[in-house]
Design a protein around this motif. Sequence first.
Motif, PDB file in Angstrom:
ATOM      1  N   TYR A1108      27.798 -25.783 -43.121  1.00  0.00           N
ATOM      2  CA  TYR A1108      26.721 -24.868 -42.537  1.00  0.00           C
ATOM      3  C   TYR A1108      25.911 -25.501 -43.474  1.00  0.00           C
ATOM      4  CZ  TYR A1108      29.431 -21.962 -39.542  1.00  0.00           C
ATOM      5  OH  TYR A1108      30.097 -21.476 -38.402  1.00  0.00           O
ATOM      6  N   THR A1109      24.735 -25.671 -42.853  1.00  0.00           N
ATOM      7  CA  THR A1109      23.565 -26.070 -43.637  1.00  0.00           C
ATOM      8  C   THR A1109      22.491 -25.080 -43.751  1.00  0.00           C
ATOM      9  OG1 THR A1109      22.743 -27.300 -41.749  1.00  0.00           O
ATOM     10  CG2 THR A1109      23.790 -28.495 -43.251  1.00  0.00           C
ATOM     11  N   SER A1110      22.473 -24.036 -42.876  1.00  0.00           N
ATOM     12  CA  SER A1110      21.302 -23.035 -43.106  1.00  0.00           C
ATOM     13  C   SER A1110      22.368 -21.795 -42.910  1.00  0.00           C
ATOM     14  CB  SER A1110      20.610 -23.145 -41.642  1.00  0.00           C
ATOM     15  OG  SER A1110      20.772 -22.682 -40.693  1.00  0.00           O
ATOM     16  N   VAL A1111      21.340 -20.742 -43.746  1.00  0.00           N
ATOM     17  CA  VAL A1111      22.175 -19.620 -43.716  1.00  0.00           C
ATOM     18  C   VAL A1111      22.117 -18.786 -42.367  1.00  0.00           C
ATOM     19  CG1 VAL A1111      21.652 -17.150 -44.870  1.00  0.00           C
ATOM     20  CG2 VAL A1111      21.324 -19.056 -46.034  1.00  0.00           C
ATOM     21  N   SER A1112      20.817 -18.843 -41.731  1.00  0.00           N
ATOM     22  CA  SER A1112      20.740 -18.357 -40.426  1.00  0.00           C
ATOM     23  C   SER A1112      21.824 -18.450 -39.626  1.00  0.00           C
ATOM     24  CB  SER A1112      19.577 -18.396 -39.612  1.00  0.00           C
ATOM     25  OG  SER A1112      19.372 -19.799 -39.539  1.00  0.00           O
ATOM     26  N   ASP A1113      22.493 -19.930 -39.283  1.00  0.00           N
ATOM     27  CA  ASP A1113      23.423 -20.379 -38.391  1.00  0.00           C
ATOM     28  C   ASP A1113      24.590 -19.573 -38.683  1.00  0.00           C
ATOM     29  OD1 ASP A1113      22.365 -23.811 -38.287  1.00  0.00           O
ATOM     30  OD2 ASP A1113      21.568 -22.106 -37.428  1.00  0.00           O
ATOM     31  N   LEU A1114      24.851 -19.551 -40.071  1.00  0.00           N
ATOM     32  CA  LEU A1114      26.208 -19.145 -40.498  1.00  0.00           C
ATOM     33  C   LEU A1114      26.022 -17.684 -40.208  1.00  0.00           C
ATOM     34  CD1 LEU A1114      28.829 -19.114 -41.775  1.00  0.00           C
ATOM     35  CD2 LEU A1114      27.932 -19.102 -43.953  1.00  0.00           C
ATOM     36  N   VAL A1115      25.109 -17.085 -40.451  1.00  0.00           N
ATOM     37  CA  VAL A1115      25.015 -15.323 -40.103  1.00  0.00           C
ATOM     38  C   VAL A1115      25.190 -15.279 -38.786  1.00  0.00           C
ATOM     39  CG1 VAL A1115      23.479 -13.532 -40.235  1.00  0.00           C
ATOM     40  CG2 VAL A1115      23.526 -14.984 -42.243  1.00  0.00           C
ATOM     41  N   SER A1116      24.278 -15.963 -37.828  1.00  0.00           N
ATOM     42  CA  SER A1116      24.562 -15.805 -36.482  1.00  0.00           C
ATOM     43  C   SER A1116      26.171 -15.839 -36.163  1.00  0.00           C
ATOM     44  CB  SER A1116      23.471 -16.619 -35.605  1.00  0.00           C
ATOM     45  OG  SER A1116      23.775 -17.783 -36.116  1.00  0.00           O
ATOM     46  N   ASP A1117      26.788 -17.079 -36.503  1.00  0.00           N
ATOM     47  CA  ASP A1117      28.134 -17.310 -36.063  1.00  0.00           C
ATOM     48  C   ASP A1117      28.733 -15.958 -36.731  1.00  0.00           C
ATOM     49  OD1 ASP A1117      28.570 -20.763 -36.204  1.00  0.00           O
ATOM     50  OD2 ASP A1117      27.211 -19.540 -35.176  1.00  0.00           O
ATOM     51  N   VAL A1118      28.781 -15.504 -37.952  1.00  0.00           N
ATOM     52  CA  VAL A1118      29.318 -14.327 -38.248  1.00  0.00           C
ATOM     53  C   VAL A1118      29.178 -13.204 -37.634  1.00  0.00           C
ATOM     54  CG1 VAL A1118      29.955 -12.914 -40.275  1.00  0.00           C
ATOM     55  CG2 VAL A1118      29.318 -15.471 -40.638  1.00  0.00           C
ATOM     56  N   LEU A1119      28.015 -12.757 -37.258  1.00  0.00           N
ATOM     57  CA  LEU A1119      27.723 -11.894 -36.254  1.00  0.00           C
ATOM     58  C   LEU A1119      28.474 -11.971 -35.022  1.00  0.00           C
ATOM     59  CD1 LEU A1119      24.011 -11.323 -37.233  1.00  0.00           C
ATOM     60  CD2 LEU A1119      25.820  -9.869 -38.040  1.00  0.00           C
ATOM     61  N   GLN A1120      28.519 -13.062 -34.375  1.00  0.00           N
ATOM     62  CA  GLN A1120      29.130 -13.211 -33.377  1.00  0.00           C
ATOM     63  C   GLN A1120      30.628 -13.018 -33.362  1.00  0.00           C
ATOM     64  OE1 GLN A1120      28.261 -17.134 -31.600  1.00  0.00           O
ATOM     65  NE2 GLN A1120      28.898 -16.421 -29.646  1.00  0.00           N
ATOM     66  N   ALA A1121      31.038 -13.582 -34.331  1.00  0.00           N
ATOM     67  CA  ALA A1121      32.534 -13.287 -34.415  1.00  0.00           C
ATOM     68  C   ALA A1121      32.641 -12.082 -34.622  1.00  0.00           C
ATOM     69  CB  ALA A1121      32.988 -14.227 -35.849  1.00  0.00           C
ATOM     70  N   GLU A1122      32.022 -11.268 -35.321  1.00  0.00           N
ATOM     71  CA  GLU A1122      32.115  -9.858 -35.602  1.00  0.00           C
ATOM     72  C   GLU A1122      31.926  -9.019 -34.546  1.00  0.00           C
ATOM     73  OE1 GLU A1122      31.051  -8.881 -40.195  1.00  0.00           O
ATOM     74  OE2 GLU A1122      29.688  -8.301 -38.525  1.00  0.00           O
ATOM     75  N   GLU A1123      31.161  -9.465 -33.507  1.00  0.00           N
ATOM     76  CA  GLU A1123      30.772  -8.982 -32.285  1.00  0.00           C
ATOM     77  C   GLU A1123      32.245  -9.114 -31.292  1.00  0.00           C
ATOM     78  OE1 GLU A1123      28.057  -7.449 -31.933  1.00  0.00           O
ATOM     79  OE2 GLU A1123      28.828  -6.414 -30.157  1.00  0.00           O
ATOM     80  N   GLU A1124      32.594 -10.210 -31.537  1.00  0.00           N
ATOM     81  CA  GLU A1124      34.033 -10.630 -30.663  1.00  0.00           C
ATOM     82  C   GLU A1124      35.314  -9.599 -31.137  1.00  0.00           C
ATOM     83  OE1 GLU A1124      32.630 -15.320 -29.686  1.00  0.00           O
ATOM     84  OE2 GLU A1124      34.487 -14.895 -30.880  1.00  0.00           O
ATOM     85  N   ASP A1125      35.239  -9.926 -32.249  1.00  0.00           N
ATOM     86  CA  ASP A1125      36.340  -8.770 -33.003  1.00  0.00           C
ATOM     87  C   ASP A1125      36.241  -7.514 -32.532  1.00  0.00           C
ATOM     88  OD1 ASP A1125      37.365 -10.685 -34.505  1.00  0.00           O
ATOM     89  OD2 ASP A1125      37.322  -9.926 -36.264  1.00  0.00           O
ATOM     90  N   ARG A1126      34.941  -7.021 -32.526  1.00  0.00           N
ATOM     91  CA  ARG A1126      34.797  -5.725 -31.970  1.00  0.00           C
ATOM     92  C   ARG A1126      35.402  -5.546 -30.492  1.00  0.00           C
ATOM     93  NH1 ARG A1126      29.442  -4.386 -34.094  1.00  0.00           N
ATOM     94  NH2 ARG A1126      30.289  -4.759 -35.903  1.00  0.00           N
ATOM     95  N   HIS A1127      35.008  -6.355 -29.732  1.00  0.00           N
ATOM     96  CA  HIS A1127      35.255  -6.199 -28.243  1.00  0.00           C
ATOM     97  C   HIS A1127      36.729  -6.338 -28.071  1.00  0.00           C
ATOM     98  CE1 HIS A1127      31.409  -5.856 -26.744  1.00  0.00           C
ATOM     99  NE2 HIS A1127      31.030  -6.977 -27.230  1.00  0.00           N
ATOM    100  N   THR A1128      37.583  -7.361 -28.813  1.00  0.00           N
ATOM    101  CA  THR A1128      38.987  -7.640 -28.457  1.00  0.00           C
ATOM    102  C   THR A1128      39.769  -6.527 -29.091  1.00  0.00           C
ATOM    103  OG1 THR A1128      38.795  -8.999 -30.436  1.00  0.00           O
ATOM    104  CG2 THR A1128      38.549 -10.078 -28.269  1.00  0.00           C
TER     105      THR A1128
END
Lengths: 1221, 298
Positions: A1108-1128
């Motif tokens: 990852y080269t930028s914080v926001s990329d990583l953060v958005s991915d993390v958030l997305q992953a968390e979101e998915e987690d939450r749904h599943t």
Amino acid sequence: MSGNNLVLPIVLWGRTAPTHCISSLLVMDDFSTIITGCHDGQICLWDMTPELEICPRAMLFGHTASITCLSKASACGDKQYMVSASESGEMCLWDVNDGRCIEFTKLACAHTGIQFYQFTIGTQREGRLLCNGHYPEILVVDATSLEVLYSLVSKILPDWISSMSIIRSHRTQEDTVVAVSVTGILKVWIITAEVSKMQDMDPVFEEESKPIYCQGCQSISFCTFTQSSLLVVCSKYWRVFDAGDYSLLCSVPSDTDQVWTGGEFIAADKVIIWTEDGCSYIYKLPASCLPASEHFRSDVGKTKEGSIPPLVYSIASRSDKQLLICPPVTRFFFGRREPFHKLLIQGDSSGRLSLWSIPESSPLQPPSIPAAPAAAELPASTTVSLQEAFDKLTPVSAGIIDQLSVLPGKEEPVKVTASVYIPSQGRLVCGREDGSIILVPATQTAIVQLLQGEHMLRRGWPPHRTLRGHRNKVTCVLYPYQISPRYDQRSLVSGGVDFSVIVWDIFTGEMKHIFCVHGGEITQLIIPPENCSTRVQHCVCSVASDHSVGLLSLRERKCIMLASRHLFPIQVIKWRPADDYLVVGCSDGSVYVWQMDTGALDRCVMGITAVEILNACDELAPATVDALSHSAVNLKQAMTRRSLAALKNMAQHKLQTLATNLLAADNADKGNLPKYSHNALVVQSMKTNLTDPDMHVLFFDVEAVIIQLLTEEAQRPNPMLVSPESLQKSQAGADKGGSFLANKIFKQVKETMKETIKEHLLDEDEEEEEEMRRREEKSKSLSLLEYNLTMDTAKLFMSCLHAWGLNQQLDGICLERLGMLRPHCPISFGLISRGGHMSLMLPTFKESLLYQLSLATGRKLTLSDIVGKGTYGVSRAVTTQHLLSVISLANTLMGMTNATFVGEHMKKAPARPPRPGGTPESPRRTPAVPPQPSCPALQAQIKQGWSQLAAMHCVMLPDLLGLDKYRPPLLEMLARRWQDRCLEVREAAQALLLAELRRIGQSGRKDTIDAWALYLPQYVDMVSSPGTTTESSPQAPPPPDAQPVETKAPEEEMDVTDDDITADGVGGHGGSSAILSPVVQTVLQMGFESSLVESLVQTKYLLSGQHYTSVSDLVSDVLQAEEEDRHTAPQSTEAEERQSSSSGNVRMQTPVRGKVKEPGPEELLRQLQEERTCKVCMDQLVSIVFIPCGHLVVCGDCAASLRHCPICRAIIRGSVRAFMS
Amino acid sequence: MLNPQRSLSELPKMSAASQVERAVLEEEFNWLLKEEVHSVLKQLQDVLKQEASRRFSMPTPGLESQLRQENFILGSSTMDQVKGVLTLQGEALTQADINLKVAKSSQVLHFQFREDKQWKLQQIQDARNHVNQALQLLTSRDDTYHFQTGAEVNKLMDAVMLQLTRARNRLTTPASMTLPELATSGLMKMFTPPMPGDVMVNFYINLSKLCLTVYQLHVLPPNTTKNFKPAGSSVLHNPGAMFELNNNRFEVSHVHKVECVVPWLSDTLVFFTISLQLCQQLKDKISVFSSFWNYRPF
């Protein structure tokens, strides 16, 4: 109130400018800001344009005594810091741009002069402050931490230093400090690189000590033009010395009745000298003083007194000067950058600044008459006083009850001289100059002053009540019930200059009793502490200007004790309830101990004993202190209420170490803090000087507003009639409130929580409600407007914060549907920083803001152009606070049913047809009115309105405003709220942070990381470790000068930060080296789960071969992953929810996977024990598993009273006993 | 006018009366500003100058030796372990002889100042400087100056009183120091023979008394079971106070305090008190009037 609450002040200054008797002056290096300190302890920031127009911008509060000196505290750069010192030994470091206090400290003795000095060793630059004052040394203080590093000491005839100057040498590494002591001895110290590096307290002795026979030295200055002469100004003469061997070159006596107070070189051959009464003179130096001349040093050793060099200019102070009450302050500054102004600045006791631009050339004078008696007079370039700036404003600066105070036929409103806010009733009590007391709903009157609306048409709005009884100015008002519930909640006590103390019935407006026991005007009313004898408990303590103290029993209606005949004004009242003593501290340091029961004088002492007695009172009952007499002390106290923790800290840590703490009045800041923390709105009256009328500051506690809104939402009668959609929403809102409170309770108090949190909440409010009802019954006769305080507060607050005029459509929705109101003109906000220090914008700030913005946009703007949105161009810290508040509140309101401010006016005007959406907002206040079914479509529109509002402030603001009119929020302040204990604020901070990170783009993010990289743990490892060649790892070290200040920048919640960083430092180790990259580190700092981040990083590397080269990329991915987690897997999200919601300390409880260092056995044991204790009572072991959620977190006792799982809030359908073996 | 107990019905009558009254008051106030203020300032100057010229004159460089030397014998009637003879010249102690009888060995230790050293009493210097600043303020407004407002007088009085209070406080409240500060202060290095490591001395002024405190210490063994708690700063430490210095832990075993009244200091304190009262009385007088001018009745 702890320091990390989001509190926004809004100031209503009134028409009278605060007293500002200038005691010191400073012009910042870029010549765009002038700073003045005054005798009452405030500091005023003035903006100056290149055309020398000046306009006061903000006032800084925090010092308790007269400002003695000001100095810049940073080298030229984008960060502008200045330091101020006061008579009582306090030192404060301020950010000039937004008025934040960055650091403060207190020493035993007062500084009278500070000089900034920057030294360079290699590439390292550090700022130092050299201080002189009422002590025989020169203290060298670090310019960022304000710690004393070492001192410059005299060996020979040490004495106070009256003035000093730093001589910079370009040839060697050595800089010289030249100082003159009060006995007229010139001292020279040499600061070498070794000395500057020295950290221990070894003193540095002087290099040279030479008597120059200069009694009463006022100033010493070094000629920067020739680098070879010194100007010493004494009260009766001024002298020029050779800077090499300090031999006298020329000496000029003053006129008979003139006292010189300072001087400076303005050119190689000219000096400017000024007098105590404000006149200045420019002299041409004789040839013997000019190194360029061949006659240089021709007169050494044969000084002839009395030869007066030619006068080039004389600058008289204003001829039409108002009466000054003390000598003005004059200083000379010249610009080292464009524009090369040479400015003579004078500040006087009426708060007036006058500027003279000194021309380079001499005036054309006939050469035949040199030094003609009438030397050319230089006219002032600009002159403006604080009051003039206030008078020029249209509309005039509003006072809190101006609309009620303008008497027919008079221009000026009657001044408010004393006031108290009663939060439980939302009422403000204002005592006025004419002796009347006005009771008025605080939010209503503030709305009238700040916002436009239909109320503008009504006369005498809002409904108010006037109490008449005092024959003259009211000097103090007290509502005893607010401080202690032992008093009757009807009684209001007021004191006046007519020597009387009057007790009122606040509900009927009846005058109950007049006490006339004092022989002077009443200056203060105080409440005795809890543990006094019962008789004293029902008294109020009144202090009068005849130096007497009375105990007036409200119950018996008589004075039970009068302690008079103190020789000096009373400064402090303390109590020793156990011994039945009243301790009176006088301004001269004497202490009188009175027996309360008998009224007998027990003792009268001075000196150490007096200090000890006062201190002993503090130890016994820390909450019984009250400092009087000095208005600034009262002010300080007022502010103490805002950040109690910080001040207590200061009082305990700093004050105890004082070597010669003069008198104990200083640590009076500790006590008497009524609990205001749960009030969404607090109106605090302030005055800078005792003779000033009150100005009012409205403090909005965002967190409290949110709690109250959610509480009301939760109390709403069962919303069965409402559409299913809104039902869902409201449930969500209530849940939110509950979980939020849960966090709070988890985090703050480990008290038993036997019921569901929501129930708990409801109960509390039912009590309150009942009390309210009781009160209402009692106050039947009272005709004041009944209104919903919470919604009114929110309305006022949102209307003030919204950036009006950016989106016409949204503005329309706000006005029509949401019921917000447009402000009359830009509103003066404030900024609270560390230790109760506060910066308040003066109403004139909009003038300079207008100027700046007009300059930036290139077209003339009018006042209405910057209403609302203008404040987002003031400073970054202000923007951060405002955006956080507006977004979190809009989000809260979005989650509520029927969150419009239009509704509640309905019930007051029943004649008009009710709007379809208008359900009365406060069901508990008007229980008779049945909740009306609201139209779902309208509900949706309202929600959409709020969401648009939030969205605009969150993401669209930079684009809409344009970068020249927008100061972006501070990332570090947002990051600090990433884990804020209030969910709404936290969400707002996270959204804002992400938006801001997106806005600044990749380069901006890289800069940010570069700037902070030094402070990230393990950063160094990363650089050396192979395999991390991502572009985000900085190749070159970041600019060094920005660093030291960055760290210190916004420390409102220092308690949180430090822990966080260290905790993460240990917890953040990952398996691979990629986890150590700054991007990942930054994200881990934000509090994301490290395992998740780690797996994402690895996945990314496996999939794309890149990190990852930028914080926001990583953060958005993390958030997305968390979101998915939450749904599943809803089950597992609960745990995560818990982790993120209990803010910070959970990280300690759940051991982070992959720690490099295994925790010690004790640590493990502690963790295990913690895991096994009941999360409700924090006492017994967990033993109940809830079904269906499966959480094992509570003990059997606590489980019985729960209906929802405290972790995931799922309804408990069943429970199983579990045994851990 | 000043009686608040009169009922409201009397008001019209009163305001009529107060017209005349106010004219008289105005005249009186002018007299106060023109005459009384200057006479008080004069009185203050006299009091302070008398004091300053006697004791607090600025030492002219080079003429320090012309100051009178005074000897003070410090001792107490009840105990004779410590006896000191101090010579005060201006603000400095030029000579000191200290006799210390050590209890256990009944041996008498004798110390005196080294020839080349003298100890400046910072308290006296600070008090002197504050008084001089007060005097400067007072002399800046001579008889010809016309005070125009009460606020102006109040401001001046505030400034003068601040200096005077500070001056007095410097004498009445000696600096409280921690024991390590005391142990590392220059005072320890001034004696011949050098002070042994287990004795510390301190000089200070408390009210009008010149005080000498001698602390006898003993080293706490490193593995002591005693609860070590370093003492904070204090003017006079009690036996049992502990501190740490250079990795050694010390405990104060004996404290001896002897003192001697310095007559001129007690005079000085009286003068300070008188001047402060003069200032305050003037302020009180002004305040009586200012409540008439600034806050006219409705």
